[in-house]
Write an enzyme that holds these catalytic residues in place. Structure first.
Site, PDB file in Angstrom:
ATOM      1  N   GLU A  29       1.043  -1.298   0.041  1.00 12.04           N
ATOM      2  CA  GLU A  29      -0.012  -0.034   0.049  1.00 12.04           C
ATOM      3  C   GLU A  29       0.848   1.201   0.056  1.00 12.04           C
ATOM      4  OE1 GLU A  29      -3.415   2.036   2.576  1.00 12.04           O
ATOM      5  OE2 GLU A  29      -2.114   0.651   3.744  1.00 12.04           O
ATOM      6  N   GLU A  35     -11.785   2.755   6.207  1.00 11.19           N
ATOM      7  CA  GLU A  35     -10.752   3.074   7.209  1.00 11.19           C
ATOM      8  C   GLU A  35     -10.397   4.609   7.651  1.00 11.19           C
ATOM      9  OE1 GLU A  35      -6.083   1.219   7.543  1.00 11.19           O
ATOM     10  OE2 GLU A  35      -6.457   2.486   5.563  1.00 11.19           O
TER      11      GLU A  35
END
Length: 253
Positions: free
Chosen positions: A138, A235
């Site tokens: 990520e 998130e």
């Protein structure tokens, strides 16, 4: 559209097993977490079985957090620690049936970091493959994580191509990508073949997605039109009781 509650940010006022039940009660389709290693595996597994929610993923340990570390896999000379963290994450993922493991790179740059990251990811992918686990990487934005090894989707694509493993994918976090690169719609379309998970939060403060500069009611439609069927990860930092921030969620159902 389906949504996953990221329990690294949501319902953090309770143990992970209780947070899983809270996510189920709120109507989420799945859950994911950050670092569950202090939580008893049996309790987490039981909560997942009781709720029927899949655990989409977890992160490798960050290293020495007191010293500010944020991952180990791209740190030259730390291969033994990085691979121990990978082994630990894969073991926990297998025990609770998690589909993905996010291997955190850490703060590094240069050719030696490139070589370390590719080698450690190759190790992770080989170890994960027999268990059907996908390894994720990520890009993190340089406002929240200045100096993090991986900051752009272009760099992530290059790493994925260098490793060449079919179970290595990109975690496309709309929050990080918008801050670093923008152009979310076109990037999603171009990168879709290598995306393993999508996350989102309001920009620029990482709050709930019904505020900020990105119109997620539009983005969710774009993602749905692309044929994305897996749950997308919420998130974001709720800044108060999670239940008070779920207005965005009910509007998308």
């Amino acid at each position: 559209m389906k949504f996953s509650a990221n329990l690294g940010f949501l319902w953090t006022d309770r143990p992970l097993a209780e947070a899983i039940h809270a996510a189920k009660a709120a109507g989420f389709d799945a859950v994911e977490c950050h670092w569950p290693y202090d939580e008893p595996v049996a309790e987490v597994r039981a909560a997942l079985e009781e709720t029927g929610l899949p655990m989409l993923g977890l992160n490798t340990r960050r290293g020495d957090t007191a010293a500010g570390e944020n991952g180990l896999a791209a740190l030259p000379g730390r291969e033994a620690e990085a691979r121990a963290a990978i082994d630990e994450a894969l073991a926990y993922a297998r025990a609770i049936g998690a589909a993905n493991v996010h291997v955190m790179a850490g703060f590094a740059s240069g050719a030696e970091a490139d070589a370390a990251f590719v080698a450690n990811l190759s190790y992770a992918c080989e170890a994960a493959h027999p268990h059907g686990i996908t390894v994720l990487i990520e890009p993190l934005n340089h406002y929240d994580a200045p100096g993090y090894y991986l900051a752009t989707t272009g760099h992530a694509r290059a790493v994925i191509e260098a490793v060449g493993a079919p179970n290595l994918k990109l975690m496309f976090d709309c929050y990080h990508v918008q801050l670093m690169e923008g152009d979310l719609t076109n990037r999603l379309k171009r990168l879709l073949p290598i995306i393993g998970h999508i996350q989102f939060a309001g920009v620029p403060d990482r709050g709930a997605p019904d505020r900020g500069e990105v119109d997620f009611s539009y983005m969710f439609k774009v993602i749905d039109a692309l044929g994305w069927a897996a749950p997308m990860g919420a998130e974001y930092k709720p800044g108060g009781p999670t239940e008070d921030t779920l207005g965005w969620f009910t509007l998308t159902r």
